[in-house]
Scaffold this active site. Structure first.
Site, short mmCIF file in Angstrom:
data_model
loop_
_atom_site.label_atom_id
_atom_site.label_comp_id
_atom_site.label_asym_id
_atom_site.label_seq_id
_atom_site.Cartn_x
_atom_site.Cartn_y
_atom_site.Cartn_z
N LYS A 51 0.82 -1.22 0.00
CA LYS A 51 0.00 0.00 0.00
C LYS A 51 0.86 1.27 0.00
O LYS A 51 0.62 2.19 -0.78
CB LYS A 51 -0.91 0.02 1.23
N THR A 52 1.81 1.31 0.92
CA THR A 52 2.62 2.53 1.05
C THR A 52 3.40 2.81 -0.23
O THR A 52 3.42 3.95 -0.72
CB THR A 52 3.59 2.39 2.24
N GLU A 82 -3.46 6.25 1.38
CA GLU A 82 -3.25 4.86 1.76
C GLU A 82 -4.43 4.43 2.62
O GLU A 82 -4.72 5.05 3.65
CB GLU A 82 -1.95 4.70 2.52
#
Length: 477
Positions: free
Chosen positions: A126-127, A170
């Site tokens: 995600k990051t 995010e």
């Protein structure tokens, strides 16, 4: 602590003075930064001093080190980190005063209201994917707001209040936070069992992603990786519901896919094919096949938002990484030291694949700190198996985070499963002794990698000091 989601979610400008309990964390600090940029009065507290606290003070926040009831006296709204316990004096006082209490997810939704939101979800990546998309959009001339679970190398920060209509966020699933957001578009990198301390079963975890589909605007779209079985299932469900989807991957089933992938050292070059049309090449300067998949998802999203391939590709090529994602901490005597956030078996495997490409003929010497008791109980053996891709492994004590210890759940569950001979695996209960083990095992040309979501990240300076023959740096308490 789990704070209930209020029935009515107000925009940030209607929250009054906002106090953050746990303001130094990756999630709350970014939201606080955006609120400060909008002229909202912000205060907060954290257990320890940090560079993040100092940065927020410089932006105008009133920040306290330590928690005390009187610190919420002037607040109208109190935002509480999930890492904070229910008996925290500031939380107790906020409840006594009848102040508005919000979880992180509701506070992020508050700053996203009125923007065109792109939410990046998934078990892993995600990051990185949020960061890649942000940098790619910036190279297209856009100025999106963003909130990321790590500091962008390019921006040096985890959040920004942009002038454009887009907000790239995010979307964390660990506590169900992503079910609060209402994005125009969503990216799902993968879906693989995790956070079972919250969800209980793998089925419940996967069902949360199905519920996330219903949060996406009907006029928007979903981008997901068809190479991942969990994300591929989600694509099928979205298609059945008549949603607009874009599949990405290396396989032939993907609408946007990478072909002719070449990986040399820290770079990956590939050709992008979009529904049979060859768009051109992308070269990444971050290593590992998993980063190629993240880049494809970011690229596909940018294309569907209407931005040109050439600018998006240029932005992806300029992306140099995010703090704690295969971050180079330094080099001494021919030994490079990296740090990464990997704490799930699949993430460990991906980072070790990237480390192998970086190490070349050198060996990989790893310190791994298991994160959370429940995750170690469930995935400890798989973590150990994944660590077998290294050459030397030091397994540290569990970073217990917000949980309490459990009898019989120790780091030995990980160490005993590492498929290397006992001479190559050390179970080290002492945090301060770990750096010495790494340095003893490393030789010129090797790569040292510290892995985990806890305070293992603080080891890098000590390792570098020992490699120079100096006293270790002790930032650990």
């Amino acid at each position: 602590m789990r704070v209930p989601i209020p029935d009515v979610l107000l925009p940030a400008e209607a929250l009054g003075r906002v106090h953050f309990v746990g303001i130094g964390g990756a999630g709350l600090s970014g939201i606080a930064r955006i609120m400060l940029a909008r002229g909202i009065e912000v205060s907060g507290s954290d257990a320890k001093p940090s560079a993040t606290i100092e940065a927020l003070r410089a932006l105008g926040a009133t920040c306290f080190v330590g928690h005390a009831a009187e610190q919420v006296a002037n607040a109208d709204t109190v935002v509480v980190s999930t890492a904070v316990r229910a008996d925290n004096p500031e939380v107790v006082e906020a409840e006594r005063l009848g102040l508005r209490l919000l979880p992180r997810s509701a506070a992020l939704e508050a700053v996203m209201q009125g923007r065109r939101v792109v939410a990046v979800a998934g078990t892993h990546g995600k990051t990185t994917t949020t960061s890649m998309l942000t940098v790619a959009l910036q190279h297209c001339g856009a100025d999106p707001s963003f909130a990321i679970g790590g500091d962008l190398n390019e921006a040096g920060t985890n959040a920004h209040n942009g002038t454009g209509e887009l907000f790239v966020a995010e979307a964390d699933e660990s506590d169900g936070a992503f079910l609060v957001y209402s994005p125009y578009a969503a990216l799902v990198t993968n879906v693989e069992a995790d956070h079972l301390d919250n969800y209980g079963t793998e089925e419940a975890y996967r069902e949360a992603f199905v519920q996330f589909l219903d949060r996406i605007d009907e006029a928007g779209f979903l981008v997901a990786c068809s190479d991942d079985p969990g994300a591929a299932d989600l694509l099928d469900i979205a298609r059945e519901r008549g949603r607009t989807v874009v599949s990405v991957g290396l396989g032939t089933a993907a609408e946007v896919r990478a072909e002719n992938l070449r990986q040399v050292g820290s770079t990956s070059t590939f050709e992008v094919v979009d529904r049979g049309r060859r768009l051109g090449e992308v070269t990444l300067v971050v290593p590992g096949q998993h980063y190629v998949l993240d880049a494809l998802a970011a690229l596909a999203c940018g294309l569907r938002l209407g931005y040109p391939f050439a600018d998006l590709a240029r932005g992806l090529g300029a992306y140099s990484g995010t703090r704690r994602r295969m971050e180079l901490k330094g080099e001494r005597n021919g030994i490079r030291v990296y740090d990464s956030y990997a704490h799930h078996p699949r993430e460990i495997a991906g980072d070790l694949e990237a480390a192998r490409a970086l190490a070349g003929p050198g060996r990989i010497v790893v310190a791994f700190q298991p994160h959370m008791v429940s995750r170690t109980r469930i995935f400890g053996a798989e973590m150990g198996q994944a660590l077998g891709a290294a050459d030397e492994v030091v397994v540290m004590d569990i970073y217990v985070a917000r949980e309490d210890p459990e009898p019989g759940v120790t780091s030995a569950l990980v160490a005993d499963a590492v498929p290397l001979g006992p001479e190559h695996v050390v179970l080290e209960p002492s945090w301060s002794a770990t750096a010495g083990h790494l340095v003893e095992r490393a030789r010129p040309g090797d790569l040292i990698l510290t892995l985990g979501a806890g305070d293992v990240t603080l080891l890098g300076p000590s390792v570098l000091a020992l490699l120079e023959g100096e006293e270790p740096v002790d930032d650990h308490d």
